[in-house]
Design an enzyme around this catalytic site. Structure first.
Site, PDB file in Angstrom:
ATOM      1  CE  LYS A 161      14.194   5.288  31.687  1.00  0.00           C
ATOM      2  NZ  LYS A 161      13.419   6.480  31.684  1.00  0.00           N
ATOM      3  CE  LYS A 266       7.247   9.354  30.226  1.00  0.00           C
ATOM      4  NZ  LYS A 266       8.240   9.242  31.369  1.00  0.00           N
TER       5      LYS A 266
END
Ligand code: MN
Length: 345
Positions: A161, A266
């Site tokens: 990230k 997702k």
């Protein structure tokens, strides 16, 4: 098949350590679990991890949507999952995670009632996949430490990230991971943090420095389709849309705008049938597919694993949030062996 009962419960999951991305910090995942009881008594379970910056939903709004609509989904005789989903779309048009949750609970109950593992109902392509492990935003030292531990555990793919610190500091963090875990393939996720020019400078610099980056996820704002297309035209590695791609319609729009090379699917965004539709669209367009997650515990990850194994459609697997959760028990439906996730069926 009729539902006799459909309820949702708040499920708060304390995380083992602070989870920070360019979208914020959390030490608890505010998830929701659902229980679906069929008329034959079979019970199905599901979990969703709503994230407001992706679908605009929270734990409270998901609980409220199901409290208001759960009873309306009971009693009607559904031929199967698609018939059920049509009704949920009508009842909760803008509640993506709430719809996904009841769909998954109903699907789990159906699969149990029929005695067929979910990944077989979804196509039965394979039984196991290899996942990366995600590294949150942290200091270069902490980032390197997490990478070393992940490498020792057997992970050969890491997702970093980035975006909290600016281009140069973030590049240093990625370099620190390369040093700490040599030979590991890296995926980079900016969670919308960069402007288009900075994103291109960042990814070009990493590749020119010989860092083995495999893909670059959501570099710019989800609303900046032009900016995403700008990065896509210039990036030396595939650009993957995540926050910009919630529905099949979003994915089609991105494909038409040539605004990415792939999409992160997702369950909290598109549920099971919505994800199957996205997979079909992306495959037809020659796009890459990532199977991702939010902050689900092993119950939510298990459903995503059934989808990934059932379809066999994903180049990148990012099913790792169960590592963040300090669960006492072993996952019910799968084993984790190093970076391999294997269904127990
Ligand atoms: Mn992402």
């Amino acid at each position: 098949m009729r539902l006799r009962d459909l309820t949702a419960q708040a499920y708060e999951v304390p995380l083992r350590s602070l989870w920070e991305t360019a979208r914020g910090k959390s030490d608890i995942a505010y998830n929701v679990r659902a229980t679906a009881v069929l008329e034959d008594g079979t019970t199905g379970y599901a979990e969703v991890s709503p994230r407001s910056y992706v679908t605009g939903e929270t734990q409270e709004s998901v609980l409220l949507a199901i409290a208001q609509n759960g009873a309306h989904l009971c009693g009607e005789d559904f031929l199967g999952l698609r018939a059920f989903v049509e009704v949920t779309r009508r009842l909760m048009p803008d509640r993506y995670s709430a719809r996904a949750l009841v769909e998954m609970a109903f699907f789990d109950a159906l699969a149990r009632s029929w005695g067929i593992p979910k990944f077989r109902l979804l196509g039965g392509a394979k039984r196991e996949v290899r996942s990366d492990l995600s590294i949150p935003i942290a200091t270069p030292e902490q980032t390197a430490q997490i990478a070393r531990e992940a490498f020792a555990q057997g992970f050969r793919h890491l997702k970093i990230k980035v975006g909290g610190l600016g281009v140069e500091d973030e590049a240093q963090r990625v370099l620190a991971v390369r040093e700490a875990a040599p030979g590991v393939i890296l995926r980079v996720d900016a969670n919308q943090a960069f402007d288009p020019e900075a994103a291109v400078v960042f990814i070009e610099w990493l590749i020119a420095s010989g860092v083995p980056v495999e893909c670059f996820e959501q570099p710019v704002s989800r609303t900046d389709l032009e900016g995403l297309a700008y990065v896509t035209q210039r990036s030396p590695v595939p650009v993957i849309a995540d926050e910009a791609a919630v529905t099949p319609e979003d994915v089609l729009r991105l494909i038409r705008a040539e605004a990415a090379h792939g999409v992160n699917v997702k369950l909290a965004k598109s549920g099971i049938t919505g994800s199957l539709d996205i997979i079909a669209i992306a495959r037809a367009a020659g796009w890459k597919l990532m199977m991702g997650c939010m902050l689900e515990s092993s119950m939510g990850i298990g459903m995503a694993l059934h989808l990934a194994c059932g379809t066999g459609a994903f180049q990148y697997i990012d099913l790792d949030s169960h590592h963040l959760v300090g669960e006492a028990k072993e996952p019910e439906e799968f084993q984790q062996i190093g970076e391999v996730l294997r269904l127990k069926f």
